[in-house]
Structure formats: C-alpha cells, structure tokens
Design an enzyme around this catalytic site. Structure first.
Site, PDB file in Angstrom:
ATOM      1  N   MET A  32       1.750 -10.777   4.819  1.00 12.81           N
ATOM      2  CA  MET A  32       2.999 -11.381   4.332  1.00 12.81           C
ATOM      3  C   MET A  32       4.128 -11.044   5.305  1.00 12.81           C
ATOM      4  O   MET A  32       5.309 -11.147   4.964  1.00 12.81           O
ATOM      5  CB  MET A  32       3.322 -10.879   2.927  1.00 12.81           C
ATOM      6  CG  MET A  32       2.261 -11.337   1.919  1.00 12.81           C
ATOM      7  SD  MET A  32       2.870 -11.512   0.245  1.00 12.81           S
ATOM      8  CE  MET A  32       3.378  -9.844  -0.106  1.00 12.81           C
ATOM      9  N   GLY A  33       3.764 -10.625   6.520  1.00 16.52           N
ATOM     10  CA  GLY A  33       4.779 -10.347   7.533  1.00 16.52           C
ATOM     11  C   GLY A  33       5.389  -8.971   7.373  1.00 16.52           C
ATOM     12  O   GLY A  33       4.855  -8.108   6.688  1.00 16.52           O
ATOM     13  N   HIS A  36       3.761  -3.685  10.361  1.00 14.66           N
ATOM     14  CA  HIS A  36       3.881  -2.282  10.771  1.00 14.66           C
ATOM     15  C   HIS A  36       2.551  -1.833  11.355  1.00 14.66           C
ATOM     16  O   HIS A  36       1.621  -2.642  11.481  1.00 14.66           O
ATOM     17  CB  HIS A  36       4.309  -1.407   9.584  1.00 14.66           C
ATOM     18  CG  HIS A  36       3.470  -1.618   8.360  1.00 14.66           C
ATOM     19  ND1 HIS A  36       2.148  -1.238   8.291  1.00 14.66           N
ATOM     20  CD2 HIS A  36       3.757  -2.196   7.166  1.00 14.66           C
ATOM     21  CE1 HIS A  36       1.663  -1.544   7.102  1.00 14.66           C
ATOM     22  NE2 HIS A  36       2.611  -2.148   6.397  1.00 14.66           N
ATOM     23  N   GLY A  38       0.087  -0.308  10.248  1.00 14.41           N
ATOM     24  CA  GLY A  38      -1.087  -0.601   9.425  1.00 14.41           C
ATOM     25  C   GLY A  38      -1.619  -2.007   9.737  1.00 14.41           C
ATOM     26  O   GLY A  38      -2.822  -2.201   9.947  1.00 14.41           O
ATOM     27  N   HIS A  39      -0.707  -2.980   9.807  1.00 13.65           N
ATOM     28  CA  HIS A  39      -1.145  -4.353  10.119  1.00 13.65           C
ATOM     29  C   HIS A  39      -1.746  -4.420  11.526  1.00 13.65           C
ATOM     30  O   HIS A  39      -2.747  -5.100  11.754  1.00 13.65           O
ATOM     31  CB  HIS A  39       0.043  -5.322  10.062  1.00 13.65           C
ATOM     32  CG  HIS A  39       0.639  -5.499   8.704  1.00 13.65           C
ATOM     33  ND1 HIS A  39       1.881  -5.028   8.369  1.00 13.65           N
ATOM     34  CD2 HIS A  39       0.156  -6.105   7.595  1.00 13.65           C
ATOM     35  CE1 HIS A  39       2.161  -5.339   7.121  1.00 13.65           C
ATOM     36  NE2 HIS A  39       1.125  -5.994   6.615  1.00 13.65           N
ATOM     37  N   GLY A 150      -6.549  -4.396   4.617  1.00  9.02           N
ATOM     38  CA  GLY A 150      -6.337  -2.955   4.510  1.00  9.02           C
ATOM     39  C   GLY A 150      -6.921  -2.396   3.223  1.00  9.02           C
ATOM     40  O   GLY A 150      -6.835  -3.030   2.170  1.00  9.02           O
ATOM     41  N   VAL A 179      -3.393   3.367   7.096  1.00  6.10           N
ATOM     42  CA  VAL A 179      -2.643   4.094   8.133  1.00  6.10           C
ATOM     43  C   VAL A 179      -1.489   4.801   7.422  1.00  6.10           C
ATOM     44  O   VAL A 179      -0.837   4.221   6.553  1.00  6.10           O
ATOM     45  CB  VAL A 179      -2.127   3.116   9.214  1.00  6.10           C
ATOM     46  CG1 VAL A 179      -1.287   3.848  10.248  1.00  6.10           C
ATOM     47  CG2 VAL A 179      -3.310   2.413   9.884  1.00  6.10           C
ATOM     48  N   MET A 187       1.337   3.558   4.824  1.00  7.33           N
ATOM     49  CA  MET A 187       2.291   2.589   5.387  1.00  7.33           C
ATOM     50  C   MET A 187       2.301   1.317   4.551  1.00  7.33           C
ATOM     51  O   MET A 187       1.249   0.831   4.134  1.00  7.33           O
ATOM     52  CB  MET A 187       1.910   2.260   6.813  1.00  7.33           C
ATOM     53  CG  MET A 187       2.178   3.406   7.719  1.00  7.33           C
ATOM     54  SD  MET A 187       2.572   2.842   9.363  1.00  7.33           S
ATOM     55  CE  MET A 187       2.981   4.424  10.066  1.00  7.33           C
ATOM     56  N   SER A 188       3.496   0.804   4.333  1.00  4.96           N
ATOM     57  CA  SER A 188       3.659  -0.404   3.526  1.00  4.96           C
ATOM     58  C   SER A 188       4.998  -1.030   3.886  1.00  4.96           C
ATOM     59  O   SER A 188       5.967  -0.307   4.180  1.00  4.96           O
ATOM     60  CB  SER A 188       3.663  -0.021   2.044  1.00  4.96           C
ATOM     61  OG  SER A 188       4.209  -1.070   1.280  1.00  4.96           O
TER      62      SER A 188
END
Ligand code: PAF
Length: 281
Positions: A32-33, A36, A38-39, A150, A179, A187-188
C-alpha cells in the site's frame, strides 16, 4: 533496467506478457506504499526468486473500516518510486480506483471466512475480505509466478495462502520474516503515527512476545503469561486488543504443532500488530 510505472491493468498485462514470451519468471510484491526496509526486503527476495519484479502500490479502501485511517494513510508515491528503482524493481503498478474496482467496491468479493473473523478480523470486520479481494485482483492484473508478503501480517498471509490455493491461482506464496527496529518494534508504515517516545515504548510488544515464547519452551502454561502480558501493555499505556497463542497452521486453539503468538494493541494514534512463531521440537 530502469523502473517502468504503469497505472492501468491493460498496460501492465502487456508488459508482463512480453516478459512471459521471453520465458521470464515474474515475482509480485503487493504493497500500500509508504515503503520502508520491511518492504524492500520483500523486493530483494522477489529478485532472488524471479527474473522480473513487479511491485504494486494501491491504498485499498475495502480493507479499511469506516472509522479507520484510509484517508490519512501516508501516500508517498514519489519516494516509493525512487526506492523501488534503487531496489531493482522492474515495474511499479500504481492503479487508481477505476482500475481496481471498475464496477464499484462492493460488487464482487473474495472471502476466506474460516480465517477472517478471529484475531484482527474480530476487531476489523470486513478487513480480510477487502485484503483477499484486492490481492486476487492484483494477481489477475499482474499474473505473477510467485508473490512475496511479510510475515508481520501473519493472519493476512494465511488468508492469502488459502485464497490462492482454493481458487487455484498458479502462484507460489512466499512469506518473509519481519524486519525490526533496534528495539524489536516490527517495521510498519503505521509506526510513523507514533511519537519518538512511543516508538521506543512500543519495543515492549517484542519483549513480551519473546518472554511468552520462552515460557512455552520451558513448558509453562501460556495463558497466565498472556494475561500478564496484556496487563503489562495496559500499564505501559497501550490499549491491547488481543495477545493470544494459536496453532500456527490453522489459527485455531493450540494443539501439538507449532504455536504462533499474536498481539494487537493501540498506542497513541497507531494500531500495532506483531507475532512470533514458536517452533517446538
Ligand atoms: O499488506 C499490505 O500492504 C496490504 O494488506 C496488501 C497485501 C498490499 C493488500 O492491500
């Protein structure tokens, strides 16, 4: 190769078809953009698994409840595009509403009821129906061989695995480890709703998960540990929604298999979720 950006289903399908004709394998990273680390770990894994990587950025309205943060969800397409280019992504598909829901939001749904009404689903009615619906549509628009998600969203990953298997999507679903920040906070994109002090305090969630894991591994009863964890969250100013131990295969009650510990709690303006898989010998 420079990153290409598409906004429509047809131009995306055209690009993917060219790669397929060349015998290339395609990996998808749906997001969803507001990307960070994690992505980007998902993009890295996707690069290992395929010749071409497609990422999608779409803030999906159907997975937000009426009083949730759909309108304030951070939209950072320019920075996301630069980050994806640097991470070696080949194609960014950033569709608008008309592409994703050409006949309106509520005309056709994909649901995995057995997994969707518990845990986060109990607090966010309709959330997983929105996720399953948009991911099925993204699969159809991008036609990947493999899709990477994730493990932080453990329940979401299970819903997507079931949806893909039951509907016969010929797509391998790959989960990637969460992550974390230095203090253990998962991370989020929603962490940016936290103040610096809250972000530090939010490391408590990770510590409680690891303490509960240790209790399971010592063979102690888990329920008192979870109850204590909920109390610790309240004492630290969180509004916990759940802290539970479930069977990692079914999300049902704990049985003889692996256990997953799952937690959701609100802190300030953020709703935080996390989990930890306990592998028993
Ligand atoms: O995990 C997310 O970012 C979203 O739920 C997903 C899978 C991209 C669907 O909108």
């Amino acid at each position: 190769m420079p990153l290409t950006t598409t906004h429509t289903r047809l131009e995306t399908l055209d690009q993917v078809a060219d790669w397929r004709r060349a015998g290339q394998r395609i990996a998808l990273v749906p997001t969803m953009g507001n990307l960070h680390r994690g992505h980007f770990s998902l993009v890295e894994r996707a690069r290992e698994l395929a010749d071409r990587v497609v990422a999608t950025v779409f803030v999906n309205p159907t997975q937000f409840g009426p009083n949730e943060d759909f309108s304030s969800y951070p939209r950072t397409l320019e920075a996301d595009t630069a980050g994806l280019a640097a991470a070696g992504c080949d194609l960014l598909y950033a569709p608008g509403m008309a592409q994703m829901y050409p006949f309106g939001e509520a005309r056709c749904w994909v649901e995995v009821p057995a997994l969707s009404d518990t845990l986060c689903g109990a607090f966010r009615p309709g959330h997983f129906r929105g996720v399953a619906t948009v991911v099925a549509r993204l699969f159809l628009h991008t036609q990947p061989d493999v899709a990477v998600f994730g493990e932080k969203d453990f329940q979401q990953l299970m819903v997507i695995r079931h949806m893909a298997r039951d509907l016969g999507f010929p797509i391998e679903i790959v989960g990637m480890p969460t992550v974390r920040e230095a203090n253990g906070l998962a991370m989020s994109s929603r962490n940016q709703y936290l103040t610096p002090e809250q972000r530090e305090r939010a490391g408590l969630i990770y510590r409680l998960l690891r303490e509960a894991e240790a209790a399971v591994l010592r063979g102690e009863a888990i329920e008192p540990k979870l109850a204590k964890g909920l109390g610790a969250l309240v004492d630290a100013g969180f509004k916990p929604e759940y802290f539970e131990a479930r069977d990692a295969e079914s999300l049902g009650p704990v049985s003889s298999g692996d256990i997953v510990l799952l937690v959701a709690a609100r802190l300030g303006k953020a709703r935080l979720i996390d989990n930890w898989l306990v592998q028993r010998e």
